[in-house]
Design a protein around this motif. Structure first.
Motif, mmCIF file in Angstrom:
data_model
loop_
_atom_site.group_PDB
_atom_site.id
_atom_site.type_symbol
_atom_site.label_atom_id
_atom_site.label_comp_id
_atom_site.label_asym_id
_atom_site.label_seq_id
_atom_site.Cartn_x
_atom_site.Cartn_y
_atom_site.Cartn_z
ATOM 1 N N ASP A 146 -5.044 -5.405 8.661
ATOM 2 C CA ASP A 146 -5.925 -5.601 7.516
ATOM 3 C C ASP A 146 -5.517 -4.765 6.311
ATOM 4 N N ARG A 147 -4.703 -3.742 6.552
ATOM 5 C CA ARG A 147 -4.250 -2.857 5.483
ATOM 6 C C ARG A 147 -2.748 -2.649 5.620
ATOM 7 N N ASN A 175 1.426 3.532 0.003
ATOM 8 C CA ASN A 175 0.425 3.635 1.064
ATOM 9 C C ASN A 175 0.844 4.597 2.170
ATOM 10 N N GLY A 176 1.721 5.534 1.813
ATOM 11 C CA GLY A 176 2.057 6.615 2.722
ATOM 12 C C GLY A 176 3.029 6.276 3.826
ATOM 13 N N ALA A 203 4.652 -9.821 9.588
ATOM 14 C CA ALA A 203 4.322 -9.909 8.164
ATOM 15 C C ALA A 203 5.589 -10.265 7.396
ATOM 16 N N ALA A 204 5.405 -10.646 6.138
ATOM 17 C CA ALA A 204 6.563 -10.985 5.302
ATOM 18 C C ALA A 204 6.233 -10.750 3.841
ATOM 19 N N TYR A 205 7.228 -10.256 3.107
ATOM 20 C CA TYR A 205 7.116 -10.174 1.645
ATOM 21 C C TYR A 205 8.146 -11.153 1.095
ATOM 22 N N LEU A 221 -1.862 -9.219 1.519
ATOM 23 C CA LEU A 221 -2.210 -7.797 1.496
ATOM 24 C C LEU A 221 -2.045 -7.198 0.104
ATOM 25 N N ILE A 222 -0.975 -7.590 -0.582
ATOM 26 C CA ILE A 222 -0.718 -7.098 -1.939
ATOM 27 C C ILE A 222 0.284 -8.042 -2.591
#
Length: 362
Positions: A146-147, A175-176, A203-205, A221-222
């Motif tokens: 979720d983050r 995000n660290g 996940a994928a960007y 997510l962003i």
């Protein structure tokens, strides 16, 4: 005797006058011939083929390709136009380095920064778009992610040395997390879709049109628009091999005219533009229209402003942006040397665009 001398002088005068006239005529004929030869030489001083690299996503160059505008202009001059599709900026860089292509449109900041360090001989002549919602980090719905912090230890796909790769690294850093905290899988955009459908990645960007496909069962997510607001913007450029640009500047300017024409078509008739994109990408017109809104389109005047390319006398902030990305990639161990901003300024050449804009306004 005196009369003979007078006749001799007269004959000599006539002979000299005749020779002078003949020489004058010969000179005039020679000048006309050399002008014709010069004109013919300028017409012949064209490449047999113009090789253009492009990416299969929504931008101005795809409209130019679909409409055949360059072919209309150049085929009648004996120049063939050859369009070559690439999946990654890395491949486009290699093609430019080997002179397999003369011009590449839509190449992102990271591969340009990489090209500066490797001294790939090309120049930026166009900065048509900044990336917005057209690129994003997406995870599967109901995956428990979720983050961005939840990506630790997960398999995240992206295309190395692309705008999406840089944006992914930026998102992790903000995000660290570091690159070492996730398993980055280097895939082309089409391969990302296949891996997503098989369940090989968490996940994928990536970018449209693949982004739209994975969002059908994914959660954003962003986005690159979000990252731009956090001082990590990305954009795409048109670049030309330096040697080709120096030898054929008019062809570069002709291409710019068609890119401007494509922008105008999108502004004045977005439905027609969506139809052309849909045909070129094999998607629906509705999807094409939606994806087009995911980028910010820069007018020629905006490109020549201080915020972007600037002018030939005052290079703009694009150089600083490229340096920032280059420095970031050094910190991430993707590049080895932090360069001065002057190295990035050296590859920005607004002259082609300036010439087109000045001729249009006059």
């Amino acid at each position: 005797m005196m009369r003979l001398k007078k006749w001799s002088a007269l004959l000599l005068f006539i002979l000299i006058a005749t020779l002078v006239a003949a020489c004058g005529n010969a000179k005039s004929t020679g000048t006309a011939g050399s002008e014709s030869a010069s004109d013919a030489e300028s017409e012949q001083d064209l490449p047999e083929v113009l090789n253009i690299g492009y990416f299969e996503y929504i931008d101005d160059s795809l409209i130019v390709k679909q409409q055949g505008w360059l072919e209309e202009e150049l085929n009648q001059l004996g120049v063939e136009v050859n369009w070559i599709s690439f999946q990654t900026g890395r491949d486009a860089n290699n093609a430019l380095l080997s002179k397999a292509i003369d011009i590449q449109i839509g190449i992102g900041d990271p591969p340009v920064s990489i090209a500066v360090e490797s001294k790939t001989p090309y120049e930026i002549f166009w900065a048509g778009q900044t990336v917005g919602e057209a690129e994003a980090l997406v995870t599967k719905k109901d995956s428990g992610i979720d983050r961005i912090e939840d990506l630790k230890g997960k398999r995240v796909a992206t295309t190395i040395a692309s705008t999406s790769h840089y944006s992914l690294l930026s998102a992790l850093q903000l995000n660290g997390l570091t690159e070492a905290d996730v398993q980055i899988v280097d895939l082309t955009a089409p391969d990302i879709l296949s891996a997503w459908q098989r369940g090989d990645i968490d996940a994928a960007y990536t970018w449209d049109p693949i982004l739209t496909e994975i969002l059908k069962d994914g959660t954003r997510l962003i986005s690159s628009a979000d990252l731009a607001e956090q001082r990590h913007p990305t954009g795409t450029y048109g670049v030309v091999h330096t040697e080709f640009g120096e030898k054929y500047p008019k062809i570069v300017e002709l291409y710019i005219k068609q890119l401007i024409r494509a922008q105008q078509l999108y502004t004045e008739n977005p439905d027609e533009a969506a139809k052309l994109w849909a045909e070129g990408l094999h998607i629906s017109e509705e999807e094409a229209a939606k994806q087009a809104k995911g980028s910010i389109w820069l007018t020629p005047e905006q490109q020549l402003s201080k915020d972007f390319l600037g002018t030939s006398g005052n290079i703009g902030n694009t150089a600083e942006s490229l340096k920032k990305i280059g420095d970031f990639l050094v910190d991430q161990k993707s590049l080895t040397t932090k360069l001065e901003v002057s190295s990035y300024e050296a590859i920005i050449n607004p002259v082609y665009l300036e010439n087109v804009v000045n001729k249009t306004n006059n």
